[in-house]
Design an enzyme around this catalytic site. Structure first.
Site, mmCIF file in Angstrom:
data_model
loop_
_atom_site.group_PDB
_atom_site.id
_atom_site.type_symbol
_atom_site.label_atom_id
_atom_site.label_comp_id
_atom_site.label_asym_id
_atom_site.label_seq_id
_atom_site.Cartn_x
_atom_site.Cartn_y
_atom_site.Cartn_z
ATOM 1 N N ASP A 1 -59.440 -97.253 -28.989
ATOM 2 C CA ASP A 1 -59.528 -98.364 -28.037
ATOM 3 C C ASP A 1 -58.975 -98.002 -26.665
ATOM 4 O OD1 ASP A 1 -56.932 -98.212 -29.080
ATOM 5 O OD2 ASP A 1 -57.187 -99.999 -30.301
ATOM 6 N N ASN B 1 -49.882 -108.192 -36.909
ATOM 7 C CA ASN B 1 -50.753 -109.267 -37.401
ATOM 8 C C ASN B 1 -51.863 -108.744 -38.317
ATOM 9 O OD1 ASN B 1 -52.466 -108.004 -35.645
ATOM 10 N ND2 ASN B 1 -52.785 -109.755 -34.286
ATOM 11 N N HIS C 1 -53.928 -106.182 -37.592
ATOM 12 C CA HIS C 1 -55.102 -105.594 -36.943
ATOM 13 C C HIS C 1 -55.158 -104.083 -37.145
ATOM 14 C CE1 HIS C 1 -52.943 -105.113 -32.744
ATOM 15 N NE2 HIS C 1 -52.813 -104.011 -33.447
ATOM 16 N N GLU D 1 -58.702 -108.001 -34.203
ATOM 17 C CA GLU D 1 -57.700 -109.015 -34.496
ATOM 18 C C GLU D 1 -58.116 -109.857 -35.713
ATOM 19 O OE1 GLU D 1 -55.086 -108.422 -33.027
ATOM 20 O OE2 GLU D 1 -55.119 -108.633 -30.852
HETATM 21 C C1 F6R Z 1 -53.747 -98.308 -31.070
HETATM 22 C C2 F6R Z 1 -54.305 -99.376 -31.903
HETATM 23 C C3 F6R Z 1 -53.453 -100.387 -32.569
HETATM 24 C C4 F6R Z 1 -52.085 -99.874 -33.011
HETATM 25 C C5 F6R Z 1 -51.270 -101.000 -33.665
HETATM 26 C C6 F6R Z 1 -49.884 -100.538 -34.050
HETATM 27 O O1 F6R Z 1 -54.771 -97.461 -30.578
HETATM 28 O O2 F6R Z 1 -55.486 -99.457 -32.017
HETATM 29 O O3 F6R Z 1 -54.142 -100.920 -33.665
HETATM 30 O O4 F6R Z 1 -52.262 -98.823 -33.923
HETATM 31 O O5 F6R Z 1 -51.160 -102.061 -32.762
HETATM 32 O O6 F6R Z 1 -49.177 -100.212 -32.896
HETATM 33 P P1 F6R Z 1 -47.729 -99.543 -32.959
HETATM 34 O O7 F6R Z 1 -47.923 -98.182 -33.504
HETATM 35 O O8 F6R Z 1 -47.284 -99.508 -31.505
HETATM 36 O O9 F6R Z 1 -46.893 -100.417 -33.810
#
Ligand code: F6R
Length: 241
Positions: A67, A136, A138, A143
């Protein structure tokens, strides 16, 4: 889903890096799906350390990121493009044109998303996808409530995700509201997936993931239907299971 329990973040990073290095050694032209965020930073550090010690070569590897925030260009230190260069690409021998992220400064992000899907297809799909887990549930920026059939597209971030990521910005108001994210169906086409989960702040969602039914309200739950998923989780993340 296979679960590997490790002591702490350091061990998680080491185990994840070993899986990636093995993939690169076995298939020198592999396509790696990469994530940003806090969790994979240690993994990327180990990849760089290994590259410096053992010269594991990335010159034929392609990387595809999950992303990118809409509106931040690659020179913006909060963009995921900048993050990837900073934490990994500049320190290994991967040609820049083989490192692929959504171009979220494109005036037509929907078209960019379609091109992204085609690009993944044309590379023969993702061999190994690295994922983090949102608080959450995702994966990517898919989401809760996202269709399991979703492909790469423009997504609106929830307030909980914007809050979780506000630590990288001066204030919550600066956190972008939109991103381009690989879809759930796109992620699920990867041949192998590793999900990295570390820390006490992930303990509740990890417990839910391990015990829940497969539901679009918990996007990561779809991973239970994939034939080759490994969850690498540390003791803190598993502390409520
Ligand atoms: C990042 C992404 C997100 C993160 C997730 C966890 O490219 O797509 O899904 O992997 O938000 O983030 P952290 O590792 O910061 O807890």
């Amino acid at each position: 889903m296979k679960i590997i329990e490790v002591a702490d973040y350091r061990a998680l990073s080491k185990v994840a890096s070993e899986i990636i290095i093995k993939q690169v050694q076995q298939k020198p032209n592999a396509v790696l799906g990469l994530a940003t965020g806090g969790t994979p930073i240690g993994t990327y550090r180990y990849l760089v350390e290994d590259y410096q010690k053992n010269q594991t070569s990335y010159h034929k590897i392609h990387t595809i990121n999950l992303d990118e925030y809409i509106g931040l260009n690659h020179e913006d230190s909060r963009s995921y493009s900048y993050y990837m260069n900073d934490h990994l690409f500049q320190d290994i021998n991967i040609p820049p044109e083989q490192t692929i992220l959504p171009n979220a400064t494109n005036s037509d992000c929907q078209k960019e998303s379609e091109k992204y899907e085609e690009r993944i297809e044309s590379l023969g799909g993702i061999d190994l996808q690295i994922l983090g887990l949102g608080e959450n549930g995702h994966i990517g920026f898919n989401e809760p409530g996202t269709s399991f059939a979703s492909k790469t597209r423009v997504v609106k971030l929830t307030e909980s995700t914007r809050n979780a990521n506000a630590r990288y910005f001066q204030s919550i108001d600066e956190v972008p509201t939109y991103a381009i994210s690989m879809g759930i169906a796109t992620i699920m086409k990867s041949k192998e997936i590793i999900l990295l989960v570390s820390g006490k702040n992930k303990a509740t969602i990890l417990t839910q993931l391990l015990t829940s039914n497969i539901t679009e309200e918990l996007p990561a739950s779809i991973l239970k239907t994939h034939p080759n998923v490994t969850v690498i989780a540390d003791k803190d993340a598993l502390s409520l299971t």
